[in-house]
Motif scaffolding. Structure first.
Motif, mmCIF file in Angstrom:
data_model
loop_
_atom_site.group_PDB
_atom_site.id
_atom_site.type_symbol
_atom_site.label_atom_id
_atom_site.label_comp_id
_atom_site.label_asym_id
_atom_site.label_seq_id
_atom_site.Cartn_x
_atom_site.Cartn_y
_atom_site.Cartn_z
ATOM 1 N N ALA A 1 0.817 -1.212 0.000
ATOM 2 C CA ALA A 1 0.000 0.000 0.000
ATOM 3 C C ALA A 1 0.852 1.264 0.000
ATOM 4 O O ALA A 1 0.317 2.371 -0.098
ATOM 5 C CB ALA A 1 -0.919 0.000 1.224
ATOM 6 N N GLN A 2 2.163 1.127 0.128
ATOM 7 C CA GLN A 2 3.042 2.288 0.186
ATOM 8 C C GLN A 2 3.385 2.788 -1.217
ATOM 9 O O GLN A 2 3.430 2.022 -2.176
ATOM 10 C CB GLN A 2 4.339 1.923 0.929
ATOM 11 N N VAL A 3 3.607 4.085 -1.336
ATOM 12 C CA VAL A 3 4.009 4.659 -2.617
ATOM 13 C C VAL A 3 5.352 5.354 -2.443
ATOM 14 O O VAL A 3 5.744 5.732 -1.338
ATOM 15 C CB VAL A 3 2.967 5.666 -3.140
ATOM 16 N N VAL B 1 -0.658 11.323 -6.220
ATOM 17 C CA VAL B 1 -1.732 10.339 -6.293
ATOM 18 C C VAL B 1 -3.055 11.045 -6.546
ATOM 19 O O VAL B 1 -3.240 12.220 -6.194
ATOM 20 C CB VAL B 1 -1.810 9.488 -5.006
ATOM 21 N N ALA B 2 -3.977 10.333 -7.158
ATOM 22 C CA ALA B 2 -5.300 10.883 -7.452
ATOM 23 C C ALA B 2 -6.065 11.101 -6.152
ATOM 24 O O ALA B 2 -6.264 10.152 -5.393
ATOM 25 C CB ALA B 2 -6.064 9.944 -8.372
ATOM 26 N N ALA C 1 -4.033 11.432 -21.189
ATOM 27 C CA ALA C 1 -5.326 12.105 -21.304
ATOM 28 C C ALA C 1 -6.410 11.109 -21.712
ATOM 29 O O ALA C 1 -6.196 10.244 -22.565
ATOM 30 C CB ALA C 1 -5.239 13.234 -22.318
ATOM 31 N N GLY C 2 -7.568 11.240 -21.060
ATOM 32 C CA GLY C 2 -8.689 10.361 -21.347
ATOM 33 C C GLY C 2 -8.767 9.141 -20.453
ATOM 34 O O GLY C 2 -9.762 8.407 -20.474
ATOM 35 N N GLN C 3 -7.733 8.920 -19.642
ATOM 36 C CA GLN C 3 -7.692 7.715 -18.803
ATOM 37 C C GLN C 3 -8.489 7.923 -17.526
ATOM 38 O O GLN C 3 -8.412 8.963 -16.877
ATOM 39 C CB GLN C 3 -6.240 7.385 -18.466
ATOM 40 N N GLN C 4 -9.279 6.911 -17.138
ATOM 41 C CA GLN C 4 -10.021 6.919 -15.881
ATOM 42 C C GLN C 4 -9.122 6.377 -14.779
ATOM 43 O O GLN C 4 -8.435 5.365 -14.966
ATOM 44 C CB GLN C 4 -11.272 6.044 -16.006
ATOM 45 N N ALA D 1 -4.563 6.307 -6.956
ATOM 46 C CA ALA D 1 -3.705 5.840 -8.056
ATOM 47 C C ALA D 1 -2.538 6.804 -8.254
ATOM 48 O O ALA D 1 -2.710 8.029 -8.189
ATOM 49 C CB ALA D 1 -4.514 5.722 -9.342
ATOM 50 N N VAL D 2 -1.344 6.263 -8.471
ATOM 51 C CA VAL D 2 -0.172 7.102 -8.718
ATOM 52 C C VAL D 2 -0.261 7.652 -10.138
ATOM 53 O O VAL D 2 -0.369 6.903 -11.115
ATOM 54 C CB VAL D 2 1.129 6.308 -8.529
ATOM 55 N N LEU D 3 -0.216 8.979 -10.252
ATOM 56 C CA LEU D 3 -0.324 9.635 -11.550
ATOM 57 C C LEU D 3 1.044 9.977 -12.124
ATOM 58 O O LEU D 3 1.274 9.879 -13.327
ATOM 59 C CB LEU D 3 -1.149 10.925 -11.421
#
Length: 635
Positions: free
Chosen positions: A559-561, A567-568, A618-621, A626-628
């Motif tokens: 669960a760690q980043v 992140v979102a 672009a366009g991704q859900q 979530a790590v962006l």
């Protein structure tokens, strides 16, 4: 003759229209997306048709699917509600072409008001006061500040305030891109910006026989991101300047007459403190805030919509306005963090029914990222504005809302604010006064202690052998439990003794069970109601509501980043990416833009550095957490 109505909408407004339709003996039809399959409005309809998909573009904006649903269910009328296709002239025409009754204004009237640029020209010709339109090319330093606005839509989308000439081009591009995404039309224009104006609107109702009512005015000046938060009738400003009301009503009737309007509509104006006002737009539909007009006139505006659609006559004059009504919009959002939308399961949703609650949710409803963040409208009515505001604030404060963060505390704070009670409610209210602060550290700590004690009592009740965790034959270390409140970790302590659970310091435990704790601090006794859900504990008391997340003792490494990860903050769609891997960025620089719940959110660099990873396009859900992207040190 209307016998069955399909409501081409969802949530709160669908339930509101169903309520009136049932009272008139009409059968009702709902359409629903996959995300809305278990929402209350679906079960309340006599028939419901699934629209496959989740996003508005796949579902509630598909006029072909909606008309097909009306045919399949035998509906002979379509009510559009507000938003979605309610002001879409092509949809209205398609409904009529299908042989159905359109519960809305004439197609030509919708078209006339569909472009704000053309609408202002029509209104000026009809003698309605307007603010001069500025083309982007002719804006000079003397015109600043200006408001960049989308021509084809509203609700704060495609709107930007520009105070510096050098920022104008970039803001026009951003507003145009947002307008294109929201309305399919990127046309924008500029007009002079009144930073502290008053948003005043007039409810109109017109029949096919030439009668046009001006049914009282509303004030909707308290806004965030150019979207309304608090609405009331009558307007405090108009009450202060009595000569203003006849002029407002005359302008609204002229606006409706100029386009041959029929049905319910709203003419919106921007006013200054001297009572001067200017046409903003006309909403050719029922407004979100229509309940305050209903409460002060005794009318059912939806019932009148059905009557007018059936060709009935309105009486010569509307009923007078009596008393005062205030409506607040309860949003799933966090005002302390840039109004960030909140999603998830609404575990508990309960408000006192001494006020009117128009809600689209109930216990267990899922708040999704696909639609507007409004959960409910809460409306209070009475003879006196101050008494109504205080009563509504109390109802909000005592509400039980668990599982999703809301603006409830902000709304109660506004209603009790001295400026609001004085009628000083212009559009710069939040700029001038800020937003309601969260509970102070002492309240959070006391709530966390109550949560820990209730948790311990619950575990004792569930333990077959009555030797609870932490029991010692001799005095030893206290039990400790940690909770996360926002970004802060709160640790509290209690002891298990021969006499049961005890707490230290100036706090005394008076009584305890699994869901109710009474504590006394410095001689003041308070009760705390504690509700525990999976990964969430909610504590309600007279000090306020506090949502806590228990901190696990052993953290899952998966669960760690990585450090520097962006992140979102919510589920949404990536609408723009402004950087590339390897690019050097500065702290606060916008890197990506997310769209969720009809709002655009900027994801900025947390520090100076270089973009070492970019995981989306672009366009991704994306889902919450979530790590962006990852921003690392330049070295």
């Amino acid at each position: 003759m209307i016998t069955s109505v399909l409501v081409a909408n969802r949530g709160e407004i669908a339930r509101r229209i169903f309520r009136t339709a049932r009272s008139l003996g009409l059968s009702t039809v709902a359409v629903y997306s996959s995300a809305d399959a278990r929402m209350p409005f679906v079960d309340e309809a006599d028939a419901a048709v699934h629209l496959p998909g989740n996003t508005p573009g796949e579902t509630y904006l598909r006029s072909d699917l909606i008309i097909d649903a009306a045919r399949r269910t035998g509906a002979d009328a379509v009510h559009p509600g507000y938003g979605f296709l309610s002001e879409n002239a092509a949809f209205a025409q398609a409904v009529l072409d299908a042989g159905l009754t359109w519960v809305g204004p004439p197609v030509d009237a919708i078209s006339s008001m569909g472009s704000k640029i053309e609408a202002k020209k029509l209104m000026a010709a009809a003698g309605v006061p307007v603010l001069a339109e500025l083309t982007p090319a002719e804006v000079s330093a003397d015109d600043l500040p200006v408001l960049v606005k989308a021509s084809a839509g509203g609700g704060g989308r495609g709107m930007r305030v520009v105070s510096r000439l050098e920022d104008l081009a970039a803001e026009i591009d951003a507003a145009s891109a947002e307008a294109l995404s929201a309305f399919g039309d990127g046309t924008v224009f500029c007009e002079r910006y009144l930073a502290s104006g008053r948003h005043i609107e007039v409810q109109v109702m017109a029949d096919r026989h030439g009668t046009i009512w001006a049914v009282g005015e509303r004030e909707c000046s308290i806004q965030r991101r150019h979207q309304k938060v608090v609405e009331e009738a009558p307007s405090p400003l108009v009450e202060r300047i009595p000569a203003m009301r006849p002029r407002l009503f005359d302008a609204a009737r002229k606006a409706a007459a100029a386009i041959g309007y029929v049905g319910a509509g709203t003419v919106e104006f921007l006013a200054d403190e001297d009572g001067n006002f200017y046409f903003l737009e006309m909403n050719t539909r029922l407004q979100v805030e229509h309940p305050v007009t209903e409460e002060t006139t005794g009318l059912d505006l939806v019932e009148l919509q059905f009557a007018v659609a059936a060709g009935e006559h309105l009486p010569p004059e509307p009923p007078p306005t009596v008393g005062h009504a205030i409506e607040v919009r309860l949003y799933a959002e966090d005002p302390l963090h840039d109004w960030q939308p909140q999603t998830g399961t609404l575990q508990r949703f309960a408000l006192e029914r001494e006020v009117r609650v128009d809600s689209g949710v109930e216990d267990g409803s899922e708040v999704s990222p696909y639609y507007d963040a409004m959960l409910a409208k809460v409306i209070a009515y009475g003879p006196d504005r101050t008494a109504v505001a205080r009563r509504l604030a109390g109802v909000l404060q005592r509400a039980t809302i668990h599982g999703v963060g809301t603006n409830r505390d902000l709304l109660a704070w506004v209603l009790r604010h001295p400026a609001f009670l004085a009628g000083d409610t212009d559009t710069a209210f939040f700029d001038r006064h800020g937003v309601a602060p969260g509970p102070d550290d002492a309240v959070v700590r006391l709530s966390a202690l109550a949560a820990a004690l209730a948790d311990a009592a619950g575990r004792q009740a569930r333990t077959p052998v009555r030797v609870p965790s932490g029991w010692r034959n001799l005095v030893s270390q206290p039990q400790r439990k940690s909770y996360r409140y926002g970004d802060v970790v709160v640790e509290v302590e209690y002891r298990l003794t021969r006499d049961g659970l005890t707490v230290a310091g100036d706090t005394a435990l008076i009584s305890l069970d699994c869901g109710h704790v009474v504590l006394e601090v410095d001689g003041v006794r308070r009760s705390f109601d504690v509700a525990a859900y999976d990964g969430l504990t909610c504590v309600d008391s007279s000090l306020g509501s506090v949502a806590l997340r228990p901190v696990e003792r052993f953290v899952d490494p998966a669960a760690q980043v990585a450090a520097g990860s962006l992140v979102a903050p919510m589920p949404g769609t990536v609408i723009r990416v402004g950087v590339a891997v390897g690019e050097v960025v500065k702290q606060g620089q916008p890197l990506l833009w997310l769209e969720a719940m009809k709002m655009e959110h900027t994801i900025a660099a947390p520090a100076d550095g270089v973009v070492s990873e970019l995981t989306v396009e672009a366009g991704q859900q994306v889902e919450v957490g979530a790590v962006l992207a990852v921003v690392g040190e330049e070295t």
